[in-house]
Design an enzyme around this catalytic site. Structure first.
Site, PDB file in Angstrom:
ATOM      1  N   GLU A  74       0.801  -1.237   0.000  1.00  0.00           N
ATOM      2  CA  GLU A  74       0.000   0.000   0.000  1.00  0.00           C
ATOM      3  C   GLU A  74       0.831   1.284   0.000  1.00  0.00           C
ATOM      4  O   GLU A  74       0.680   2.148   0.849  1.00  0.00           O
ATOM      5  CB  GLU A  74      -0.951  -0.019   1.223  1.00  0.00           C
ATOM      6  CG  GLU A  74      -1.857  -1.253   1.245  1.00  0.00           C
ATOM      7  CD  GLU A  74      -2.757  -1.319   2.466  1.00  0.00           C
ATOM      8  OE1 GLU A  74      -2.821  -0.349   3.229  1.00  0.00           O
ATOM      9  OE2 GLU A  74      -3.403  -2.374   2.662  1.00  0.00           O
ATOM     10  N   ASN A 133       2.076  -5.326  -3.077  1.00  0.00           N
ATOM     11  CA  ASN A 133       0.675  -5.603  -2.744  1.00  0.00           C
ATOM     12  C   ASN A 133      -0.083  -4.306  -2.502  1.00  0.00           C
ATOM     13  O   ASN A 133       0.432  -3.385  -1.855  1.00  0.00           O
ATOM     14  CB  ASN A 133       0.649  -6.471  -1.476  1.00  0.00           C
ATOM     15  CG  ASN A 133      -0.717  -7.068  -1.181  1.00  0.00           C
ATOM     16  OD1 ASN A 133      -1.309  -7.709  -2.039  1.00  0.00           O
ATOM     17  ND2 ASN A 133      -1.192  -6.871   0.034  1.00  0.00           N
ATOM     18  N   HIS A 136     -10.488  -6.445  -1.976  1.00  0.00           N
ATOM     19  CA  HIS A 136     -11.545  -6.267  -0.968  1.00  0.00           C
ATOM     20  C   HIS A 136     -12.714  -5.584  -1.679  1.00  0.00           C
ATOM     21  O   HIS A 136     -12.612  -4.411  -2.058  1.00  0.00           O
ATOM     22  CB  HIS A 136     -11.062  -5.384   0.184  1.00  0.00           C
ATOM     23  CG  HIS A 136     -10.001  -5.995   1.031  1.00  0.00           C
ATOM     24  ND1 HIS A 136     -10.242  -7.080   1.840  1.00  0.00           N
ATOM     25  CD2 HIS A 136      -8.702  -5.663   1.209  1.00  0.00           C
ATOM     26  CE1 HIS A 136      -9.129  -7.411   2.490  1.00  0.00           C
ATOM     27  NE2 HIS A 136      -8.174  -6.567   2.121  1.00  0.00           N
ATOM     28  N   GLU A 196      -6.170 -10.875  -0.797  1.00  0.00           N
ATOM     29  CA  GLU A 196      -6.969 -10.618   0.414  1.00  0.00           C
ATOM     30  C   GLU A 196      -8.464 -10.585   0.081  1.00  0.00           C
ATOM     31  O   GLU A 196      -9.219  -9.784   0.579  1.00  0.00           O
ATOM     32  CB  GLU A 196      -6.546  -9.288   1.070  1.00  0.00           C
ATOM     33  CG  GLU A 196      -5.064  -9.215   1.392  1.00  0.00           C
ATOM     34  CD  GLU A 196      -4.657  -7.934   2.068  1.00  0.00           C
ATOM     35  OE1 GLU A 196      -5.540  -7.204   2.559  1.00  0.00           O
ATOM     36  OE2 GLU A 196      -3.448  -7.642   2.144  1.00  0.00           O
ATOM     37  N   ASP A 198     -12.192 -10.629  -0.164  1.00  0.00           N
ATOM     38  CA  ASP A 198     -13.457 -10.789   0.541  1.00  0.00           C
ATOM     39  C   ASP A 198     -14.466  -9.897  -0.174  1.00  0.00           C
ATOM     40  O   ASP A 198     -14.118  -8.879  -0.768  1.00  0.00           O
ATOM     41  CB  ASP A 198     -13.356 -10.487   2.043  1.00  0.00           C
ATOM     42  CG  ASP A 198     -12.734  -9.142   2.385  1.00  0.00           C
ATOM     43  OD1 ASP A 198     -12.236  -9.010   3.526  1.00  0.00           O
ATOM     44  OD2 ASP A 198     -12.736  -8.217   1.549  1.00  0.00           O
TER      45      ASP A 198
HETATM   46  O1  G3I Z   1      -3.314  -7.616  19.226  1.00  0.00           O
HETATM   47  C1  G3I Z   1      -4.050  -6.514  19.773  1.00  0.00           C
HETATM   48  C2  G3I Z   1      -4.639  -6.901  21.115  1.00  0.00           C
HETATM   49  O2  G3I Z   1      -3.569  -7.116  22.027  1.00  0.00           O
HETATM   50  C3  G3I Z   1      -5.542  -5.774  21.630  1.00  0.00           C
HETATM   51  O3  G3I Z   1      -6.161  -6.182  22.817  1.00  0.00           O
HETATM   52  C4  G3I Z   1      -6.604  -5.487  20.559  1.00  0.00           C
HETATM   53  C5  G3I Z   1      -7.545  -4.388  20.969  1.00  0.00           C
HETATM   54  O4  G3I Z   1      -6.824  -3.161  20.953  1.00  0.00           O
HETATM   55  O5  G3I Z   1      -5.956  -5.076  19.334  1.00  0.00           O
HETATM   56  C6  G3I Z   1      -5.188  -6.152  18.817  1.00  0.00           C
HETATM   57  O6  G3I Z   1      -4.585  -5.724  17.630  1.00  0.00           O
HETATM   58  C7  G3I Z   1      -5.495  -5.655  16.541  1.00  0.00           C
HETATM   59  C8  G3I Z   1      -4.986  -6.587  15.436  1.00  0.00           C
HETATM   60  O7  G3I Z   1      -5.801  -6.471  14.258  1.00  0.00           O
HETATM   61  C9  G3I Z   1      -4.960  -8.039  15.869  1.00  0.00           C
HETATM   62  O8  G3I Z   1      -6.275  -8.452  16.135  1.00  0.00           O
HETATM   63  C10 G3I Z   1      -5.510  -4.220  16.046  1.00  0.00           C
HETATM   64  O9  G3I Z   1      -6.138  -3.426  17.014  1.00  0.00           O
HETATM   65  C11 G3I Z   1      -6.298  -4.141  14.743  1.00  0.00           C
HETATM   66  O10 G3I Z   1      -6.164  -2.844  14.183  1.00  0.00           O
HETATM   67  C12 G3I Z   1      -5.741  -5.144  13.734  1.00  0.00           C
HETATM   68  O11 G3I Z   1      -6.550  -5.092  12.566  1.00  0.00           O
HETATM   69  C13 G3I Z   1      -5.964  -5.706  11.424  1.00  0.00           C
HETATM   70  C14 G3I Z   1      -5.748  -4.626  10.354  1.00  0.00           C
HETATM   71  O12 G3I Z   1      -5.203  -5.222   9.172  1.00  0.00           O
HETATM   72  C15 G3I Z   1      -4.791  -3.579  10.864  1.00  0.00           C
HETATM   73  O13 G3I Z   1      -4.596  -2.630   9.878  1.00  0.00           O
HETATM   74  C16 G3I Z   1      -6.913  -6.761  10.875  1.00  0.00           C
HETATM   75  O14 G3I Z   1      -7.010  -7.846  11.799  1.00  0.00           O
HETATM   76  C17 G3I Z   1      -6.410  -7.271   9.534  1.00  0.00           C
HETATM   77  O15 G3I Z   1      -7.392  -8.118   8.931  1.00  0.00           O
HETATM   78  C18 G3I Z   1      -6.149  -6.124   8.574  1.00  0.00           C
HETATM   79  O16 G3I Z   1      -5.610  -6.628   7.395  1.00  0.00           O
HETATM   80  C19 G3I Z   1      -5.232  -5.641   6.412  1.00  0.00           C
HETATM   81  C20 G3I Z   1      -4.017  -6.159   5.685  1.00  0.00           C
HETATM   82  O17 G3I Z   1      -2.980  -6.420   6.625  1.00  0.00           O
HETATM   83  C21 G3I Z   1      -3.567  -5.182   4.612  1.00  0.00           C
HETATM   84  N1  G3I Z   1      -4.674  -4.908   3.680  1.00  0.00           N
HETATM   85  C22 G3I Z   1      -5.880  -4.423   4.350  1.00  0.00           C
HETATM   86  C23 G3I Z   1      -6.362  -5.433   5.384  1.00  0.00           C
HETATM   87  C24 G3I Z   1      -7.671  -4.983   6.017  1.00  0.00           C
HETATM   88  O18 G3I Z   1      -7.466  -3.787   6.727  1.00  0.00           O
END
Ligand code: G3I
Length: 305
Positions: free
Chosen positions: A127, A170, A206, A235, A237
């Site tokens: 990105e 990507n 997406h 990715e 969905d």
């Molecule tokens: O691990 C922490 C946990 O310790 C904490 O309690 C919790 C609540 O604050 O947060 C947890 O971290 C989260 C993490 O996912 C793991 O679950 C983050 O807040 C959350 O922001 C993060 O979201 C991920 C997101 O990327 C971050 O940008 C999504 O799961 C993930 O599906 C998403 O994937 C991205 C790709 O990497 C890149 N392309 C877009 C795609 C969708 O946004």
């Protein structure tokens, strides 16, 4: 073939899913993963905040769990992602340009060497371009402090770290021809003309009603493949439900199969129960791990039944 992975393999492709380590202990999650998919992408566990939260202190436990599981199941692994503006520890953003360059190259090298020989493809840079009509680079510590050459440098460092891994760029909202995908296209064309090591381009794909599967999806994949790189749907969905969602999933699979260098499809999660989207039902299995019409359409498009 009566599973996504076996049907895809029959067409010379992989069919994978993003996996969260903290769900691998749930029996239905692991059973569905192991039955249906032959590739995995760690959803968050290989990102910079998860692997190098403190400078030069690497933490690979959660990602190792996913990689070990994949290896025990004979699954390919996509590494996601080495250089990205999001989920970047705060210590990175504050570095000087000189320090940032060495930190970026060290991060790439240490993470790739930890997984050397185990990763099919790496999202080396994720990105890096803006949305909208400019085709400009996205502002990030890397772009702002190192300039536009940071992407080339990241790819050259990555090639040295693990020569056997495919190196991908990507991005999202690049699924049809538009200013953003045209800018990515120009970069890849330039890289190939100058021998910059790049092997693949990832299309996150997406989709939702506001950004549906574009009518030129297949043509866009084909034009990138014609540059001499693999294309991967990384990715996938698709928000929606029922027959409309099924039709869209079938069309995406057919587009990949129509492009010989489309080497695989990864859906961004196994079940609607854990999708990153706070609402919606964008995946192939519902919250009870039941197959949805979208699953049947994807399997049929792969020639399975
Ligand atoms: O691990 C922490 C946990 O310790 C904490 O309690 C919790 C609540 O604050 O947060 C947890 O971290 C989260 C993490 O996912 C793991 O679950 C983050 O807040 C959350 O922001 C993060 O979201 C991920 C997101 O990327 C971050 O940008 C999504 O799961 C993930 O599906 C998403 O994937 C991205 C790709 O990497 C890149 N392309 C877009 C795609 C969708 O946004």
């Amino acid at each position: 073939a009566d599973t996504l992975g076996s049907a895809a393999a029959g067409k010379g492709r992989y069919f994978g899913a993003a996996v969260a380590a903290n769900h691998l202990g749930e029996s239905a999650y692991a059973a569905t993963l192991d039955r249906e998919f032959n590739q995995v992408t760690p959803e968050n566990e290989m990102k910079w905040d998860a692997t190098e939260g403190t400078r030069n202190t690497f933490t690979f436990g959660a990602a190792d769990q996913i990689v070990s599981h994949a290896q025990s199941q004979g699954m390919k692994v996509r590494g996601h992602t080495l250089v990205w503006h999001s989920q970047l520890p705060s210590w990175v953003s504050g570095l000087s340009a000189t320090d940032l360059r060495s930190a970026m190259n060290n991060h790439i090298t240490q993470v790739m060497q930890h997984y050397k020989g185990k990763i099919h493809s790496w999202d080396v840079v994720n990105e890096a371009f803006q949305d909208g009509s400019s085709g400009a680079r996205r502002s990030s510590p890397f772009q702002d402090k190192l300039g536009s050459g940071f992407i080339e440098e990241a790819f050259r460092t990555a090639r040295t770290a693990d020569p056997n891994a495919k190196l991908c760029y990507n991005d999202y909202n690049t699924d049809g021809a538009n200013a953003k995908s045209n800018a990515v296209y120009a970069m890849v064309k330039d890289f190939k003309s100058r021998g910059v090591p790049i092997d693949c381009v990832g299309f996150q794909s997406h989709f939702n009603p506001a950004s549906p599967v574009p009518s030129d999806y297949q043509a866009n994949l084909q034009r990138f493949a014609d540059l001499g790189v693999d294309v991967q749907i990384t990715e996938l969905d698709i928000e929606g439900s029922g027959s409309a969602q099924a039709t869209n999933y079938g069309n995406v699979v057919k587009a990949c199969l129509a492009v010989s260098r489309c080497t695989g499809i990864t859906v961004w999660g196994i079940t609607d129960k854990y999708s990153w989207r706070s609402s919606g039902t964008p995946l192939l299995f519902d919250s009870n791990y039941a197959k949805k019409p979208a699953y049947n359409a994807a399997l049929a498009a792969l020639g399975g039944s």
